[in-house]
Design an enzyme around this catalytic site. Structure first.
Site, PDB file in Angstrom:
ATOM      1  N   ASP A 185       0.842  -1.196   0.000  1.00 50.22           N
ATOM      2  CA  ASP A 185       0.000   0.000   0.000  1.00 50.22           C
ATOM      3  C   ASP A 185       0.877   1.246   0.000  1.00 50.22           C
ATOM      4  O   ASP A 185       2.023   1.214  -0.443  1.00 50.22           O
ATOM      5  CB  ASP A 185      -0.923  -0.044   1.234  1.00 50.22           C
ATOM      6  CG  ASP A 185      -2.209   0.731   1.016  1.00 50.22           C
ATOM      7  OD1 ASP A 185      -2.167   1.966   0.974  1.00 50.22           O
ATOM      8  OD2 ASP A 185      -3.264   0.090   0.889  1.00 50.22           O
ATOM      9  N   HIS A 225      -4.000   6.008   3.368  1.00 49.89           N
ATOM     10  CA  HIS A 225      -4.635   4.765   2.926  1.00 49.89           C
ATOM     11  C   HIS A 225      -4.068   3.560   3.660  1.00 49.89           C
ATOM     12  O   HIS A 225      -4.808   2.722   4.188  1.00 49.89           O
ATOM     13  CB  HIS A 225      -4.454   4.609   1.415  1.00 49.89           C
ATOM     14  CG  HIS A 225      -5.327   3.570   0.795  1.00 49.89           C
ATOM     15  ND1 HIS A 225      -4.885   2.297   0.511  1.00 49.89           N
ATOM     16  CD2 HIS A 225      -6.624   3.611   0.408  1.00 49.89           C
ATOM     17  CE1 HIS A 225      -5.866   1.601  -0.044  1.00 49.89           C
ATOM     18  NE2 HIS A 225      -6.936   2.375  -0.116  1.00 49.89           N
ATOM     19  N   SER A 385     -10.966  -1.841  -0.967  1.00 47.35           N
ATOM     20  CA  SER A 385      -9.759  -2.024  -0.149  1.00 47.35           C
ATOM     21  C   SER A 385     -10.145  -2.360   1.282  1.00 47.35           C
ATOM     22  O   SER A 385      -9.574  -3.259   1.913  1.00 47.35           O
ATOM     23  CB  SER A 385      -8.907  -0.752  -0.160  1.00 47.35           C
ATOM     24  OG  SER A 385      -8.248  -0.582  -1.379  1.00 47.35           O
TER      25      SER A 385
END
Length: 691
Positions: A185, A225, A385
């Site tokens: 990520d 994120h 996700s």
């Protein structure tokens, strides 16, 4: 750059497309079994790049690129060598390419050499050199690099807890402490109180530059994120597997953008780490998506065969997940997103992906998790996700309880314990509803005692296409047994199905008919330890006789029936009759059809037949196995020519017919769904002894 333009050959677009369609590379794509959508990528190959000439003149390798033009990264290429090549060959081939390019006045920059994941290398070079590279010995294929993207645009913890175990506090069976999760990520704020001490930020980093010269790299933006997903997986307050350890690999930049090549290098880093220091169960979370990529799917396959569990986001494009990678890789557990009402997540004009490449759905809207704004901040995020992070956490819990589970066993358990038939299928496109699993992930009620169950799942093929001789193929995972095969056509024009051995494995094949719009093959894939299965075929018989395929070996029981026929009129007017006997030992078919019986022997395996018919044609007829029994075979017993096909949904056999009001049929003949239900007394006894 002027040199590149002066050397390029320009072709008229119609002629170029014709060359592409007639070329040998297109034929190779049809034969490749790494992905059903590879032909889609190949069809878009190099419309204006002058590559058709290279593919027609002595090049044995093939060229691939992303189907979505804005995501392509021309100038950077992954060169993949054939599997049997020596470990030293990637460097030797790269040096040979550099030397030959230099003689032509070009420079090539070697960016990375792959050894442990797949044989190959990553280069930056002019696309004028692709013809040269494709003709090199040992080269299997070349793929142009492309972009991948982050897929994020405490009801969730309650939703994944079985209803009868819900309390005021989330209490999973265990914390997943025996499992290590790798997260590919953005960077992570490891000092956040949710994940502090649980996350190790590795020294790995392979990311592209951010778009735009004015982009300001704020830490909170660069970490947002990854920090949120780390908290969903193993956060102290909002995590699914609160005891799981997590390792962070940065493959996405501060804008949430990465590349296929960066992801490949990250996966190879994991493989190297596994080889140097083997650990217990390993889960890799891939909360990103890009266009279909043969090389990325191949890398996922290699890692899965090494015992790694890969969980991927289905994608947020409100599209068929099979068009994206790594979601389309069969070895990856692909996760779509649902909201608090168990409905598909909508993100503006987009939303969760769907289709046959999705294994299940999970919470993915307004998920509370760690925020990178400060060490105690939380934020709400949505996307596939987040859904994939939930399944990675559930997988960690299951693997901590049963560390020896294989990927096939874990996937089957995830499917078995999911909440079923809770999603409103009207949200999906009509042609995708039957292909998309109606499953929302949930923790098992207990991590013990599941071993007695005979686990099965349904695997749909890609659509065959409309040509008369078109076939569709569905296959099971290597650790699964193919216990039955069926077919489905929206037009009703098909020539049946059969099981065939290919490359040492059995596959389910379905056959389209003249005038048909295409067909699907549907495999019933099961976990049956110590099984010995075989296919017995009865060829077409005389005009007045039916065909009977028997399980004649002692101790073998019937798990599925199938039939196929060559005469078009038989498929249109006289579909085959498949009726197991009172004791499920034989399949009975029409005299003009080849009838096939799948017969298996396994310790304690017993099967029975259930049939449900209606006196007049119905659009849908179903029959379900009782609790404790698992559906292994599903077929139709038609008295009409309007049967579309039969398929399994969980432990229910579904037979679909055309809408009588649109066909004009006045037939009063019955349509029946025939289910073969099995269980294993041996598995149940072994489980009781362990308890």
């Amino acid at each position: 750059m002027g040199t590149v333009s002066s050397r390029r050959l320009w072709w008229p677009l119609p002629l170029l497309l014709l060359l592409l369609l007639l070329g040998p590379a297109g034929a190779r794509a049809q034969e490749d079994d790494d992905g059903d959508y590879e032909e889609l990528v190949l069809a878009l190959r190099s419309e204006e790049d002058g590559l058709a000439d290279a593919l027609q003149h002595g090049a044995t390798a093939t060229f691939h690129r992303c189907a979505k033009e804005p995501w392509r990264l021309p100038g950077t290429y992954v060169v993949v060598l054939k599997e049997e090549t020596h470990r030293s060959q990637p460097e030797r081939t790269a040096r040979r390419l550099q030397a030959q390019a230099a003689r032509r006045g070009y420079l090539i920059k070697l960016l990375h050499v792959f050894h442990d994941l797949l044989p190959g290398f990553l280069v930056k070079m002019s696309r004028d050199l692709l013809e040269l590279a494709l003709k090199l010995p040992h080269v299997d294929y070349i793929e142009e690099d492309s972009s991948v993207f982050a897929q994020s645009i405490p009801w969730n913890l309650e939703r994944i807890t079985p209803a009868r175990y819900r309390a005021d506090e989330y209490q999973p069976p265990n914390g997943g402490s025996l499992v290590e999760v790798y997260l590919l990520d953005t960077s992570i704020q490891s000092g956040h109180r949710e994940i502090e001490g649980r996350v190790m930020v590795t020294d790995f980093g392979s990311v592209p530059e951010e778009d735009g010269t004015r982009f300001h790299r704020q830490a909170s933006k660069c970490d947002s994120h990854g920090t949120h997903l780390a908290g969903v997986v193993s956060g102290r307050d909002a995590g699914v597997a609160k005891g799981a350890s997590l390792r962070s690999l940065r493959v996405l930049n501060c804008q949430g953008k990465g590349t296929v090549s960066s992801t490949l290098i990250g996966l190879e880093f994991i493989r190297k780490s596994q080889l140097v220091q083997p650990v217990g169960p390993l889960v890799v979370l891939l909360p990103l998506a890009g266009g279909y990529s043969r090389v990325l799917n191949a890398a996922c396959q290699r890692l899965a065969r090494a015992g790694v569990v890969l969980v991927a986001a289905a994608g947020n494009f409100r599209d068929d997940a099979c068009l994206y990678s790594p979601a389309s890789a069969p070895e990856v557990i692909t996760v779509g997103a649902t909201n608090a009402q168990d409905q598909p997540v909508t993100l503006g004009t987009l939303g969760t992906n769907f289709g046959r490449c999705v294994d299940l759905f999970a919470p993915g809207e307004d998920i509370i998790g760690a925020s990178s704004d400060c060490s105690t901040c939380f934020v709400s995020r949505s996307g596939t996700s987040q859904a994939a992070a939930h399944v990675a956490g559930i997988a960690a819990v299951m693997l901590s309880a049963e560390p020896e589970l294989t990927l096939a066993e874990l996937r089957q358990r995830l499917i078995h314990f999911s909440a079923k038939d809770v999603i409103n299928e009207a949200w999906f496109p009509e042609d995708q509803r039957v292909l998309t699993p109606n499953l929302v992930a949930a923790l098992p009620p207990s991590t013990h005692g599941a071993g007695w169950q005979l686990f099965c799942r349904t695997v749909w093929s890609a659509h065959s296409g409309p040509t008369r001789m078109a076939t569709a193929m569905a296959r099971c995972a290597p650790d699964e047994e193919l216990l039955s095969c069926s077919s489905f056509s929206s037009s009703g024009k098909r020539r049946g199905e059969r099981i065939e051995a290919q490359g040492g494995r059995r596959v389910c094949l379905a056959h389209n008919a003249f005038g048909g719009k295409g067909v699907y093959a549907i495999a019933r894939c099961c976990l049956l330890p110590q099984a010995n299965c075989s296919i017995h075929t009865a060829p077409p018989a005389g005009a007045s006789m039916g065909t009977r395929a028997h399980c004649h070996q002692q101790g073998h029981v019937l798990t599925g029936c199938s039939a196929h026929w060559e005469v078009e009129e038989l498929g249109t007017h006289k579909p085959p009759v498949l009726r197991p006997g009172g004791q499920p030992s034989q399949c009975m078919g029409h005299s003009g059809a080849s009838t096939h019986a799948t017969c298996c022997h396994a310790p304690g395996l017993e099967c029975k037949v259930k049939e449900h018919g209606l006196p007049a044609p119905q659009e849908q007829v179903t029959v379900a196995c009782e609790e404790g029994w698992t559906l292994t075979g599903c077929s139709a017993l038609p008295g009409t020519s309007h049967i579309l096909g039969a398929y399994a949904v969980d432990d229910t056999c579904v037979v679909r017919s055309q809408d009588v009001s649109t066909t004009g049929s006045t037939s009063e003949e019955a349509v029946a769904a025939v289910a073969i239900c099995c269980r294993s007394r041996h598995l149940a006894q072994a489980s009781q002894e362990l308890q």
